[in-house]
Design a protein around this motif. Structure first.
Motif, PDB file in Angstrom:
ATOM      1  N   GLY A  10     124.246  69.737 -11.943  1.00  0.00           N
ATOM      2  CA  GLY A  10     125.609  69.644 -12.440  1.00  0.00           C
ATOM      3  C   GLY A  10     125.741  68.695 -13.614  1.00  0.00           C
ATOM      4  N   GLY A  11     124.633  68.303 -14.209  1.00  0.00           N
ATOM      5  CA  GLY A  11     124.660  67.351 -15.314  1.00  0.00           C
ATOM      6  C   GLY A  11     125.005  68.033 -16.625  1.00  0.00           C
ATOM      7  N   ASN A  12     124.542  67.422 -17.702  1.00  0.00           N
ATOM      8  CA  ASN A  12     124.870  67.978 -19.008  1.00  0.00           C
ATOM      9  C   ASN A  12     123.743  68.829 -19.564  1.00  0.00           C
ATOM     10  N   GLU A  13     123.992  69.402 -20.712  1.00  0.00           N
ATOM     11  CA  GLU A  13     123.031  70.307 -21.336  1.00  0.00           C
ATOM     12  C   GLU A  13     121.720  69.612 -21.670  1.00  0.00           C
ATOM     13  N   GLN A  14     121.778  68.341 -22.004  1.00  0.00           N
ATOM     14  CA  GLN A  14     120.561  67.594 -22.309  1.00  0.00           C
ATOM     15  C   GLN A  14     119.656  67.487 -21.089  1.00  0.00           C
ATOM     16  N   GLU A  15     120.244  67.346 -19.904  1.00  0.00           N
ATOM     17  CA  GLU A  15     119.446  67.282 -18.677  1.00  0.00           C
ATOM     18  C   GLU A  15     118.753  68.619 -18.424  1.00  0.00           C
ATOM     19  N   ALA A  16     119.452  69.711 -18.669  1.00  0.00           N
ATOM     20  CA  ALA A  16     118.849  71.038 -18.499  1.00  0.00           C
ATOM     21  C   ALA A  16     117.702  71.211 -19.478  1.00  0.00           C
ATOM     22  N   ASP A  17     117.902  70.806 -20.711  1.00  0.00           N
ATOM     23  CA  ASP A  17     116.845  70.919 -21.715  1.00  0.00           C
ATOM     24  C   ASP A  17     115.627  70.090 -21.317  1.00  0.00           C
ATOM     25  N   ALA A  18     115.848  68.876 -20.824  1.00  0.00           N
ATOM     26  CA  ALA A  18     114.743  68.004 -20.422  1.00  0.00           C
ATOM     27  C   ALA A  18     113.959  68.620 -19.270  1.00  0.00           C
ATOM     28  N   ALA A  19     114.657  69.177 -18.294  1.00  0.00           N
ATOM     29  CA  ALA A  19     113.983  69.796 -17.145  1.00  0.00           C
ATOM     30  C   ALA A  19     113.171  71.014 -17.580  1.00  0.00           C
ATOM     31  N   LEU A  20     113.749  71.835 -18.438  1.00  0.00           N
ATOM     32  CA  LEU A  20     113.032  73.024 -18.909  1.00  0.00           C
ATOM     33  C   LEU A  20     111.824  72.663 -19.767  1.00  0.00           C
ATOM     34  N   ARG A  21     111.971  71.644 -20.617  1.00  0.00           N
ATOM     35  CA  ARG A  21     110.821  71.182 -21.418  1.00  0.00           C
ATOM     36  C   ARG A  21     109.736  70.621 -20.501  1.00  0.00           C
ATOM     37  N   ALA A  22     110.157  69.901 -19.465  1.00  0.00           N
ATOM     38  CA  ALA A  22     109.193  69.285 -18.550  1.00  0.00           C
ATOM     39  C   ALA A  22     108.352  70.341 -17.842  1.00  0.00           C
ATOM     40  N   ILE A  23     108.963  71.409 -17.384  1.00  0.00           N
ATOM     41  CA  ILE A  23     108.193  72.413 -16.633  1.00  0.00           C
ATOM     42  C   ILE A  23     107.507  73.428 -17.538  1.00  0.00           C
ATOM     43  N   ALA A  24     107.717  73.325 -18.843  1.00  0.00           N
ATOM     44  CA  ALA A  24     107.056  74.237 -19.780  1.00  0.00           C
ATOM     45  C   ALA A  24     105.546  73.962 -19.838  1.00  0.00           C
ATOM     46  N   GLU A  25     105.146  72.741 -19.516  1.00  0.00           N
ATOM     47  CA  GLU A  25     103.739  72.346 -19.573  1.00  0.00           C
ATOM     48  C   GLU A  25     103.067  72.683 -18.241  1.00  0.00           C
ATOM     49  N   PRO A  26     101.991  73.479 -18.264  1.00  0.00           N
ATOM     50  CA  PRO A  26     101.359  73.920 -17.016  1.00  0.00           C
ATOM     51  C   PRO A  26     100.918  72.792 -16.073  1.00  0.00           C
TER      52      PRO A  26
END
Length: 125
Positions: A10-26
């Protein structure tokens, strides 16, 4: 038009971006799998990879900053576990995107069906 998609926890768009960038790395996804059910020390996590402890530490920091890992200190050891809240928030974000895609596909299919019905009526008349 749909409202903006909610993002992790339920956070902001920056939190979503950070989570998606984090899991992009195998390797980060592999770390999350390791600590999904068990709390592990940083050394135990590092032992599972053929990279330096410093590199593993950097991956742990990225995952922690993205809200996907919790860290607990036990003396000199640092113990890591996947944060259910961060993972649930990420799943919610992806579910919302999936729902939006399905909704768009449904509308396109329905619009296409209406065009096909109109063509059939015109050729019959």
């Amino acid at each position: 038009m749909r409202e903006r998609l909610r993002d992790p926890a339920g956070g902001n768009e920056q939190e979503a971006d950070a989570a998606l960038r984090a899991i992009a790395e195998p390797r980060r996804r592999a770390i999350l799998r390791l600590v999904a059910d068990d709390e592990l020390a940083a050394g135990e996590i590092a032992a599972a990879f053929d990279i330096t402890r410093t590199a593993v530490s950097q991956h742990l920091t990225v995952l922690k900053n993205a809200g996907l890992l919790s860290e607990r200190r036990d003396g000199t050891r640092r113990l890591y576990r996947a944060r259910a809240e961060g993972l649930a928030g990420l799943r919610e974000f992806l579910d919302d995107m999936w729902f939006g895609a399905l909704d768009t596909a449904r509308r396109i299919a329905e619009d296409g069906q209406g065009v096909a019905d109109d063509d059939q009526a015109a050729s019959a008349g």
